[in-house]
Design an enzyme around this catalytic site. Structure first.
Site, PDB file in Angstrom:
ATOM      1  N   LYS A   1       0.830  -1.221   0.000  1.00 15.76           N
ATOM      2  CA  LYS A   1       0.000   0.000   0.000  1.00 15.76           C
ATOM      3  C   LYS A   1       0.855   1.258   0.000  1.00 15.76           C
ATOM      4  O   LYS A   1       0.460   2.291  -0.545  1.00 15.76           O
ATOM      5  CB  LYS A   1      -0.975   0.001   1.182  1.00 15.76           C
ATOM      6  CG  LYS A   1      -2.314  -0.603   0.828  1.00 15.76           C
ATOM      7  CD  LYS A   1      -2.293  -2.095   0.779  1.00 15.76           C
ATOM      8  CE  LYS A   1      -2.633  -2.748  -0.493  1.00 15.76           C
ATOM      9  NZ  LYS A   1      -2.568  -4.224  -0.413  1.00 15.76           N
TER      10      LYS A   1
ATOM     11  N   ALA B   1       2.418 -14.429  -9.298  1.00 15.01           N
ATOM     12  CA  ALA B   1       1.438 -14.144  -8.230  1.00 15.01           C
ATOM     13  C   ALA B   1       0.213 -15.008  -8.488  1.00 15.01           C
ATOM     14  O   ALA B   1      -0.842 -14.522  -8.887  1.00 15.01           O
ATOM     15  CB  ALA B   1       1.086 -12.661  -8.229  1.00 15.01           C
TER      16      ALA B   1
ATOM     17  N   ARG C   1      -1.549 -18.370  -2.817  1.00 18.88           N
ATOM     18  CA  ARG C   1      -0.779 -18.600  -1.597  1.00 18.88           C
ATOM     19  C   ARG C   1      -1.217 -19.913  -0.955  1.00 18.88           C
ATOM     20  O   ARG C   1      -2.350 -20.338  -1.147  1.00 18.88           O
ATOM     21  CB  ARG C   1      -1.009 -17.429  -0.619  1.00 18.88           C
ATOM     22  CG  ARG C   1      -0.532 -16.114  -1.188  1.00 18.88           C
ATOM     23  CD  ARG C   1      -0.654 -14.975  -0.208  1.00 18.88           C
ATOM     24  NE  ARG C   1       0.144 -15.133   0.989  1.00 18.88           N
ATOM     25  CZ  ARG C   1       1.461 -14.888   1.063  1.00 18.88           C
ATOM     26  NH1 ARG C   1       2.120 -14.466   0.019  1.00 18.88           N
ATOM     27  NH2 ARG C   1       2.112 -15.064   2.201  1.00 18.88           N
TER      28      ARG C   1
ATOM     29  N   ALA D   1      -6.024 -10.116   6.196  1.00 20.70           N
ATOM     30  CA  ALA D   1      -5.509  -9.715   7.508  1.00 20.70           C
ATOM     31  C   ALA D   1      -6.628  -9.499   8.527  1.00 20.70           C
ATOM     32  O   ALA D   1      -6.538  -9.945   9.666  1.00 20.70           O
ATOM     33  CB  ALA D   1      -4.691  -8.435   7.350  1.00 20.70           C
TER      34      ALA D   1
ATOM     35  N   HIS E   1     -22.880  15.690   1.512  1.00 23.77           N
ATOM     36  CA  HIS E   1     -22.708  16.029   0.102  1.00 23.77           C
ATOM     37  C   HIS E   1     -21.591  17.048  -0.046  1.00 23.77           C
ATOM     38  O   HIS E   1     -21.482  17.943   0.797  1.00 23.77           O
ATOM     39  CB  HIS E   1     -24.014  16.636  -0.437  1.00 23.77           C
ATOM     40  CG  HIS E   1     -23.918  17.045  -1.873  1.00 23.77           C
ATOM     41  ND1 HIS E   1     -23.883  16.117  -2.900  1.00 23.77           N
ATOM     42  CD2 HIS E   1     -23.839  18.277  -2.457  1.00 23.77           C
ATOM     43  CE1 HIS E   1     -23.796  16.761  -4.055  1.00 23.77           C
ATOM     44  NE2 HIS E   1     -23.766  18.076  -3.818  1.00 23.77           N
TER      45      HIS E   1
END
Ligand code: FAD
Length: 468
Positions: A50, A267, A270, A318, A442
């Site tokens: 992140k 990737a 896992r 997590a 808003h």
């Protein structure tokens, strides 16, 4: 004497369990191979990814500011400084967790744990073996990346999520194998830093498992900055030919002949870390997929051993690990706690973000659950327009009979921050009318949740829908 609890693995499952147990008065030992608590999430997952995605977003926003007359010119990227900043973020988080462990008097042992028997743990540390005696053990050993089946790719130019986050360099051409959330998040980072990114995915769409309407929005934007997205295609061979990596691909979108890349990022999923030394000396059972079997309290077949987090089953997230941690600790403390969430949110931190919680349209169809869907396109949102990001959608999955919210899906910038309202609505048994009648400020993107409920009743001010 207070209960002696040993926690193996100090990720968001393990450290939350250890801290909560210490707060409840237990005598806690927390064991992990890393120098501080944090686990995969903080050292090699959620947090570093992140941090890099934040940099990617700034780069992307600066580039697009041209559309409203603000130009920054070409960015200059100091990869060493970016890497150092990301490492600093990780250090700050994990160092902070180390201090929190100390202040709670949690004994932290750095080393690898194995079972001597159900209540004795052996830890291999740099200073030799240590033994810990426990009344209860929580196993929170997490998961590790898998490799592409039947393809041997032993080259330092091949990355997994851990080495990709180390940011060794910015390759000119990068192949991302796997169009799941980890591949797409890291692909987003490298594309923003200047790599030409190709994504190869075996199934017929990116983010398999996510709602198709929402995934389509992410895929459309990704197509604007990826060099290629190859669906229904797989990697069959990778050869390190010194100059780079020659990759053979097979399937619907496969180009003919091997393709050259400077790096390949694998990737593809896992797998749980359940092969813990000596586990077979206990009654703990591991299922065919490698997950430790647990009951609703996260207790294994060995009554004094609990398992939580990635090692105890999907979804490997997590916040699911941390929630299970509290359940297991409270069960050990004698409370009647069970893990039975109505919804577990999931966020993909791509650009735009994709988030969902509760039932998805795909899942409802699969299970033959009757649903009604209300969609609010962000093109109708004032806030999205001011951000120059109308590429978003908020979608409610509603029980047609009770009007209860069963699921919420959001694609758009900041979707990850917006999804919690949906989770709360589902947990509270909220109805579409609750979202509709709640005043939202808003102009905010959160109004899209309220307005999607308005759409359900054919009453949205900004979307015309004939009354039912
Ligand atoms: P882990 O965090 O995996 O920690 C387990 C720890 O146990 C590790 O430190 C390991 O070294 C240690 N260990 C294992 N065996 C032993 C042993 N025998 N002795 C001692 N120590 C041992 N999830 C999200 O919710 N949001 C995200 O944005 C997100 N992003 C991610 C990005 C990436 C690149 C990756 C790889 C994962 C991401 N995840 C994300 C998933 C998240 O990291 C995991 O779901 C989470 O870390 C699981 O927590 P855990 O406590 O089960 O175990």
């Amino acid at each position: 004497m207070s209960t002696r609890l040993t926690v193996i693995g100090a990720g968001p499952g393990g450290y939350v369990a250890a801290f909560h147990a210490a707060d409840l008065g237990m005598q806690v030992t927390l064991i992990d191979a890393d120098p501080n608590p944090g686990g995969v999430c903080t050292f090699r997952g959620c947090i570093p990814s992140k941090a890099l995605l934040h940099a990617a977003r700034v780069l992307d926003e600066a580039k697009h500011a041209d559309a409203y007359g603000v130009s920054f010119g070409s960015p200059s990227i100091d990869v060493n400084k970016l890497r150092a900043w990301k490492d600093q973020v990780v250090k700050k988080q994990t160092g902070g967790l180390g201090l929190l462990a100390k202040s709670r008097k949690v004994t932290y042992i750095q080393g690898r744990a194995s079972f001597v028997d159900a209540t004795t743990i052996s830890v291999e540390t740099s200073g030799g073996e240590q033994r810990v005696q426990a009344d209860y053990v929580i196993v929170a050993t997490g998961s590790r990346p898998t490799t592409v089946p039947n393809v041997s790719i032993d080259s330092p130019k091949v990355l997994d999520s851990t080495t990709a986050l180390e940011l060794p360099d910015v390759p000119n051409r990068l192949l991302v194998v796997g169009g799941g959330y980890i591949g797409l998040e890291l692909g987003t980072v490298y594309a923003a830093l200047g790599s030409k990114v190709t994504v190869v995915e075996m199934t017929d769409g990116l983010l398999p498992g996510a709602d198709r309407d929402l995934a389509a929005i992410v895929a459309k934007r990704m197509a604007t900055y990826a060099e290629a997205i190859l669906l229904e295609t797989k990697v069959t061979a990778v050869k390190d030919d010194k100059k780079g990596l020659a990759v053979s691909l097979e399937g619907k979108s496969a180009p003919s002949g091997p393709q050259n890349f400077d790096r390949v990022l694998v990737a593809v999923g896992r797998r749980p870390n359940s092969a813990i030394g000596g586990l077979d000396k206990t009654k703990v059972k591991v299922n065919q997929r490698g997950f430790i079997e647990v009951d609703a309290q996260r207790r294994t077949a060995e009554p004094s051993i609990f398992a939580i987090g990635d090692v105890a089953g999907d979804p490997m997230l997590a916040h699911k690990a941390s929630h299970e941690a509290r359940v297991a600790v409270e069960a050990i403390h004698g409370k009647n706690a069970v893990f039975e969430p109505r919804a577990i949110p999931a966020v993909v931190f791509t650009d735009p973000e994709l988030a969902w919680t509760g039932l998805t349209e795909t899942e409802a169809k699969k299970q033959n659950i009757p649903i009604e869907i209300a969609k609010y396109p962000w093109a109708a949102s004032g806030r999205a327009t001011t951000l120059d990001r109308p590429d978003g959608l908020t979608k409610l999955i509603i029980d047609p009979e009770t009007e209860r919210i069963l699921g919420v899906g959001i694609a758009g910038v900041g979707a990850g921050e917006l999804i919690s309202e949906g989770t709360l609505a589902i947990e509270m048994g909220g109805r579409a009318s609750d979202l509709k009648l709640t005043i939202h400020p808003h102009p905010t993107l959160s109004e899209t949740v309220m307005e999607a409920a308005d759409v359900f009743y054919g009453e949205s001010a900004h979307v015309y829908k004939p009354k039912k």
